[in-house]
Design a protein around this motif. Structure first.
Motif, PDB file in Angstrom:
ATOM      1  N   UNK A 152       0.960  -1.162  -0.011  1.00  0.00           N
ATOM      2  CA  UNK A 152      -0.195  -0.173   0.152  1.00  0.00           C
ATOM      3  C   UNK A 152       0.925   1.388  -0.146  1.00  0.00           C
ATOM      4  N   UNK A 153       0.357   2.333  -0.506  1.00  0.00           N
ATOM      5  CA  UNK A 153       1.137   3.434  -0.647  1.00  0.00           C
ATOM      6  C   UNK A 153       0.242   4.634  -0.497  1.00  0.00           C
ATOM      7  N   UNK A 154       0.792   5.743   0.124  1.00  0.00           N
ATOM      8  CA  UNK A 154      -0.042   7.068   0.497  1.00  0.00           C
ATOM      9  C   UNK A 154       0.785   8.080  -0.261  1.00  0.00           C
ATOM     10  N   UNK A 186       4.429   0.370   1.177  1.00  0.00           N
ATOM     11  CA  UNK A 186       4.719  -0.288   2.400  1.00  0.00           C
ATOM     12  C   UNK A 186       4.091  -1.686   2.153  1.00  0.00           C
ATOM     13  N   UNK A 187       4.748  -2.724   2.672  1.00  0.00           N
ATOM     14  CA  UNK A 187       4.412  -4.066   2.614  1.00  0.00           C
ATOM     15  C   UNK A 187       3.215  -4.310   3.549  1.00  0.00           C
ATOM     16  N   UNK A 188       2.064  -4.963   3.058  1.00  0.00           N
ATOM     17  CA  UNK A 188       0.911  -5.258   4.047  1.00  0.00           C
ATOM     18  C   UNK A 188       1.033  -6.856   4.173  1.00  0.00           C
ATOM     19  N   UNK A 193       1.931  -3.966  11.472  1.00  0.00           N
ATOM     20  CA  UNK A 193       0.703  -3.019  11.566  1.00  0.00           C
ATOM     21  C   UNK A 193      -0.659  -3.586  11.252  1.00  0.00           C
ATOM     22  N   UNK A 194      -0.852  -4.824  10.500  1.00  0.00           N
ATOM     23  CA  UNK A 194      -1.996  -5.492  10.157  1.00  0.00           C
ATOM     24  C   UNK A 194      -2.020  -6.773  10.743  1.00  0.00           C
ATOM     25  N   UNK A 214     -11.479  -4.762  11.316  1.00  0.00           N
ATOM     26  CA  UNK A 214     -11.054  -3.353  12.313  1.00  0.00           C
ATOM     27  C   UNK A 214     -10.138  -2.483  11.605  1.00  0.00           C
ATOM     28  N   UNK A 215     -10.777  -1.736  10.568  1.00  0.00           N
ATOM     29  CA  UNK A 215      -9.926  -1.116   9.865  1.00  0.00           C
ATOM     30  C   UNK A 215      -9.860   0.275  10.546  1.00  0.00           C
TER      31      UNK A 215
END
Length: 125
Positions: A38-40, A46-48, A63-64, A85-86
């Motif tokens: 994912x990227x902002x 960033x690896x998820x 983080x996830x 649980x976002x």
């Protein structure tokens, strides 16, 4: 030519859930691993999560972990990610990734040759 098509992104309130899907196509496509980054804006990707195609071993970022679950459907060359649980900090463009060669560092973006176009996930507070 390998093509990855993501779906399932959208807008959700904090605490809610979304399920992302990524279908891979290509006549000779046989993945070693598939996953999600994912990227902002203004930040590096960033690896998820990632999953080994042969044995289903899953890898998650801290983080996830405990909130997201990655799974695969081998016959359809499709990977899924159930996101529960976002949190607002999960807001990003999520990219599906895949590689057909051996992956060592599952959290390394350089490991993955194929990337999808991305799907936006927005979590409101």
């Amino acid at each position: 030519q390998v093509r990855l098509v993501e779906s399932g992104g959208g807008l959700v309130q904090a605490g809610g859930s979304l399920r992302l899907s990524c279908a891979a196509s290509g006549r000779t496509f046989s993945p070693y691993a598939m996953g999600w980054f994912r990227q902002v804006p203004g930040k590096e990707s960033e690896f998820v999560a990632a999953i080994s195609w042969r044995d289903g071993n899953a890898h998650y970022s801290d983080s996830v972990k405990g909130r997201f679950t990655i799974s695969r459907e081998n016959a359809k060359n499709t990977v899924y990610m159930q996101m529960n649980s976002l949190k607002p900090e999960d807001t990003a463009v999520y990219f599906c990734v895949a590689d057909q060669d051996r992956v060592v560092d599952f959290d390394g973006p350089y490991e993955y040759e194929h990337w999808g176009q991305g799907t936006q996930v927005t979590v409101s507070s």
